[in-house]
Design a protein around this motif. Sequence first.
Motif, PDB file in Angstrom:
ATOM      1  N   HIS A 115     -48.163 -52.073  -1.394  1.00 12.64           N
ATOM      2  CA  HIS A 115     -49.594 -51.760  -1.504  1.00 12.64           C
ATOM      3  C   HIS A 115     -50.072 -52.036  -2.925  1.00 12.64           C
ATOM      4  O   HIS A 115     -50.267 -51.119  -3.730  1.00 12.64           O
ATOM      5  CB  HIS A 115     -49.848 -50.309  -1.089  1.00 12.64           C
ATOM      6  CG  HIS A 115     -49.610 -50.057   0.359  1.00 12.64           C
ATOM      7  ND1 HIS A 115     -50.430 -50.575   1.342  1.00 12.64           N
ATOM      8  CD2 HIS A 115     -48.637 -49.369   1.005  1.00 12.64           C
ATOM      9  CE1 HIS A 115     -49.972 -50.208   2.532  1.00 12.64           C
ATOM     10  NE2 HIS A 115     -48.877 -49.478   2.355  1.00 12.64           N
ATOM     11  N   MET A 116     -50.286 -53.312  -3.209  1.00 11.68           N
ATOM     12  CA  MET A 116     -50.669 -53.716  -4.556  1.00 11.68           C
ATOM     13  C   MET A 116     -52.088 -53.274  -4.909  1.00 11.68           C
ATOM     14  O   MET A 116     -52.427 -53.163  -6.088  1.00 11.68           O
ATOM     15  CB  MET A 116     -50.532 -55.227  -4.702  1.00 11.68           C
ATOM     16  CG  MET A 116     -49.113 -55.733  -4.547  1.00 11.68           C
ATOM     17  SD  MET A 116     -47.986 -55.024  -5.778  1.00 11.68           S
ATOM     18  CE  MET A 116     -48.641 -55.723  -7.292  1.00 11.68           C
ATOM     19  N   ASP A 117     -52.936 -53.010  -3.916  1.00 12.56           N
ATOM     20  CA  ASP A 117     -54.279 -52.527  -4.202  1.00 12.56           C
ATOM     21  C   ASP A 117     -54.237 -51.110  -4.765  1.00 12.56           C
ATOM     22  O   ASP A 117     -55.060 -50.733  -5.601  1.00 12.56           O
ATOM     23  CB  ASP A 117     -55.143 -52.572  -2.949  1.00 12.56           C
ATOM     24  CG  ASP A 117     -54.523 -51.813  -1.783  1.00 12.56           C
ATOM     25  OD1 ASP A 117     -53.283 -51.659  -1.765  1.00 12.56           O
ATOM     26  OD2 ASP A 117     -55.266 -51.388  -0.882  1.00 12.56           O
ATOM     27  N   ARG A 118     -53.268 -50.325  -4.340  1.00 11.82           N
ATOM     28  CA  ARG A 118     -53.123 -48.947  -4.828  1.00 11.82           C
ATOM     29  C   ARG A 118     -52.246 -48.874  -6.077  1.00 11.82           C
ATOM     30  O   ARG A 118     -52.479 -48.036  -6.951  1.00 11.82           O
ATOM     31  CB  ARG A 118     -52.506 -48.062  -3.743  1.00 11.82           C
ATOM     32  CG  ARG A 118     -53.463 -47.708  -2.613  1.00 11.82           C
ATOM     33  CD  ARG A 118     -52.726 -46.915  -1.541  1.00 11.82           C
ATOM     34  NE  ARG A 118     -53.652 -46.413  -0.548  1.00 11.82           N
ATOM     35  CZ  ARG A 118     -54.140 -45.174  -0.511  1.00 11.82           C
ATOM     36  NH1 ARG A 118     -53.782 -44.305  -1.442  1.00 11.82           N
ATOM     37  NH2 ARG A 118     -54.970 -44.790   0.438  1.00 11.82           N
ATOM     38  N   ARG A 119     -51.215 -49.707  -6.103  1.00 14.62           N
ATOM     39  CA  ARG A 119     -50.270 -49.668  -7.222  1.00 14.62           C
ATOM     40  C   ARG A 119     -50.041 -51.083  -7.744  1.00 14.62           C
ATOM     41  O   ARG A 119     -49.067 -51.749  -7.368  1.00 14.62           O
ATOM     42  CB  ARG A 119     -48.948 -49.028  -6.761  1.00 14.62           C
ATOM     43  CG  ARG A 119     -49.006 -47.515  -6.648  1.00 14.62           C
ATOM     44  CD  ARG A 119     -47.743 -46.942  -6.048  1.00 14.62           C
ATOM     45  NE  ARG A 119     -47.587 -47.314  -4.649  1.00 14.62           N
ATOM     46  CZ  ARG A 119     -48.202 -46.675  -3.643  1.00 14.62           C
ATOM     47  NH1 ARG A 119     -48.990 -45.651  -3.882  1.00 14.62           N
ATOM     48  NH2 ARG A 119     -48.031 -47.060  -2.398  1.00 14.62           N
ATOM     49  N   PRO A 120     -50.938 -51.587  -8.577  1.00 19.17           N
ATOM     50  CA  PRO A 120     -50.727 -52.919  -9.165  1.00 19.17           C
ATOM     51  C   PRO A 120     -49.526 -52.912 -10.108  1.00 19.17           C
ATOM     52  O   PRO A 120     -48.933 -51.871 -10.405  1.00 19.17           O
ATOM     53  CB  PRO A 120     -52.042 -53.177  -9.915  1.00 19.17           C
ATOM     54  CG  PRO A 120     -52.601 -51.826 -10.186  1.00 19.17           C
ATOM     55  CD  PRO A 120     -52.181 -50.957  -9.032  1.00 19.17           C
ATOM     56  N   ALA A 121     -49.162 -54.079 -10.588  1.00 15.65           N
ATOM     57  CA  ALA A 121     -47.953 -54.238 -11.391  1.00 15.65           C
ATOM     58  C   ALA A 121     -47.927 -53.293 -12.591  1.00 15.65           C
ATOM     59  O   ALA A 121     -46.871 -52.756 -12.951  1.00 15.65           O
ATOM     60  CB  ALA A 121     -47.832 -55.694 -11.853  1.00 15.65           C
ATOM     61  N   ALA A 122     -49.068 -53.058 -13.190  1.00 15.53           N
ATOM     62  CA  ALA A 122     -49.099 -52.227 -14.400  1.00 15.53           C
ATOM     63  C   ALA A 122     -48.711 -50.782 -14.128  1.00 15.53           C
ATOM     64  O   ALA A 122     -48.289 -50.070 -15.047  1.00 15.53           O
ATOM     65  CB  ALA A 122     -50.497 -52.281 -15.014  1.00 15.53           C
ATOM     66  N   MET A 123     -48.844 -50.350 -12.877  1.00  9.96           N
ATOM     67  CA  MET A 123     -48.513 -48.967 -12.530  1.00  9.96           C
ATOM     68  C   MET A 123     -47.063 -48.811 -12.081  1.00  9.96           C
ATOM     69  O   MET A 123     -46.600 -47.687 -11.867  1.00  9.96           O
ATOM     70  CB  MET A 123     -49.442 -48.465 -11.409  1.00  9.96           C
ATOM     71  CG  MET A 123     -50.892 -48.330 -11.823  1.00  9.96           C
ATOM     72  SD  MET A 123     -51.931 -47.770 -10.443  1.00  9.96           S
ATOM     73  CE  MET A 123     -51.173 -46.182 -10.064  1.00  9.96           C
TER      74      MET A 123
END
Length: 844
Positions: free
Chosen positions: A617-625
Amino acid sequence: MTRPLFLLEFSPSCPVLILPMEKTISRWPGKSVPPEGGPEHPAIYHMLDVAAVAERLIGPFGWDAALQDALVLLAALHDLGKIGEGFRAMLREGKAQPAGLHWEVTEALLRHHDTLIAERLGSTERYRLRLYAATAGHHGRPPTRDVVQLRRSLDSAGQEALADSARTIEAFLALWPKASLDGLDREGALALSWWLPGLVSAADWVGSNSAWFPPCDPTVPIAAYLERARDKAGMAVELAGLTVPAPSGGKLFDFDLRPMQAACAEVPLPDGPMLAVIEDETGVGKTEAALILAQRMMAAGKGRGLFFALPTMATANAMFARAQEVVSRMFAGPHSLVLAHGRARLSGPFRTLVARQSAGTDEPVCTEWLADNRRRALLANVGVGTVDQALLSILPTKFSTLRHFGLSSKILIVDEVHELGEPYMAAELAQLLRAHRMAGGSAILLTATLPMAQRKTLLAAYDHADSGDAAYPALTLSHGQVRREFPQQTGARGQVSVHRLPDPEAAVALLAERAGQGAACLWVRNAVDDAIAGVEALRAAGVEADLLHARFALCDRLRHETAALERFGKAREPRPGRVLVATQVVESSLDLDFDVMVSDLAPMAALIQRAGRLWRHMDRRPAAMRAVPAPLLHVVSPDPDSVEDDQWLHRVLDRGAWVYPLDLQWRTARVLFGIGRIEAPSGLRALIEAVHGADAEPVPGLLETAETERIGKGYSAANQAWRNVVVLEDGYRMGGAGAEDTKYPTRLGRPQKTLLLARWQAGRLVPHAGTEAGDMEDAWQLSEVQAAEHRLQGLDLPDQAAPEVAAMTAGWPEWRRAAVHVCPMAPDGEICTGLRYDPERGLL
């Protein structure tokens, strides 16, 4: 010249046909006197009840009017064998029927009166005989009596019955004066021989409900009674949940369509029954694409409902929860929705749906009548279930034709088709598609990792010659367009790098380090025992670790699944710092999102599926997170370039080395570690074909024996499937049967034993799940756990003749006693020496 058997009274509205002195009606009962008292329901009235229901059920199929009337007439004659001395004596005096059951006598009488029927219906004797057997065989299996036995059936019926059955046929012919089988060809007669028994079974089940068709005194002329039955049939079909709503053309989804979804929304549909194959990566909305396409197919008259066929009960439960809202937008009125598998009643959303007393026009419903029986479930407007429920329609099992009839009006949507690639199930699926096409049905197949050779086989079921184009993603319509021009760029998570870990100890060290950094971690193990060992090693290293596999009692598995969704699901904390150790159950049924993944070596398709749970779920947890800088799949595997003997894999993996074919494992390791990444969608086809394709790299000489054994076992499994499935070309009488579902498996594998876990409470046995789990029947189902029979051999399992156990199982059918073993547990979970159950670790 036809003898004057009937008096016809004509009115401006319709003729009324009266049998002489009403004796033919009154002297042949169809149903016994109800327990609360009242009249016997005459056989002729019951036959008209069923015909009236059949008219309602067959109407939406759009048959030619003359053929439709002929099929309804045959449905009316389904219980002609109740006009006989044997059935009457059985009903009134409890005597055995001496020369065949009533439905077998039906075939004998229809064949005996063929000349009378042929005068009206026409066609050829061969085709008529096929259909006589089809309507007679409505009790779950075809009639199989030979010529001598058929003669005995006629003799046992008696001369009075022979005369009255002729009168009944003539009377019914007058009720459907336009009925005709003229124009029916060989293919049509063959297809109807499989379809008609299911129609009659469904109509008979509804028409036999005394609440909807109460017993009636034999005083009503049959034409007048048929009109009454037609009125009752409309209400009965509605109460059963079998009314067919019109499709809706409204918009299904509010979001912007992805490329495959857009293609399904506008690709031209071919004429006639069609098969669509949707190939695209995991997590890009293939289900939504299939629903968009299915809605268009229904609008084009290719189906009037849906059946979702999923690989497991867990995936079916997940799909059912998703389907409730969206399917409401596909119909312009009330519609029925059913969950179809052996443990459907344990699903909370399904129980809520069944309990709902009424619903608005845009909400699905499920009647008790549909929910009461898995076979009936396929009659609902929308069914969601395991693929096994559909596969049973092409095995020689009891009421397989009812399943076939139920599916025939549906768009059959088979999800995760690649999971049916094992040779036995692959052959079954191909035969299911042939049968579905024969009945005029259309289907949609969804897959992320289907080998091209299997795609070719499945498309051939709809007589489509696959081009062999390797483009991916792809949308293929049989006898229609093939769409291949889809974007190739990798999604938001980017490519997944692949790294080899030499042994489980290295996996434990890596996971401990990454969990310490706050990552949500997953270790997928091939075998339950290895999963248990893995979670124990992690806990010993001070890591917070959870466990999920299939060897938990259902109550505990549901509890662990709920915990996994909370800790690792879509709405999880950004940095949970935990590890989930799981088996294959995690591959597709649960919406989980991990930062770090370790997997035991598995075939390429399985590893690609597992990687779909990584950075989901990259919309909720992008790479920076994320707790790690990039998605990386760590695979526990020996070096494919260092094969010293056929124990190459077993030295690294324990029981997990035996789960998958060794040659496919080696090829996967060789290809995947050589490329070093999974790049979706552009690289997926090459990865799959490098392992499963015709040009796959040869295995090392030391593994050739393993490859030869796999190929041999595959041929054997496919041959067993072709021996098991019905031979459609033989027709129902010769090709069908009435075996119990357990005799013809839908899947091959080592035999399983169901252990029913019980504990002692106040001197009696109670379910392990506890009585607070619901009613007692549910609590016992929630207390079941599966184990391989070979693992139980040599163990001194609890004595089933013990008084407490025998009292529990006294009312069980024989098949359940053979399949289920009641296991009282000691307070510490011990069942017997060498076998124990732990709610946190499962069956040990």
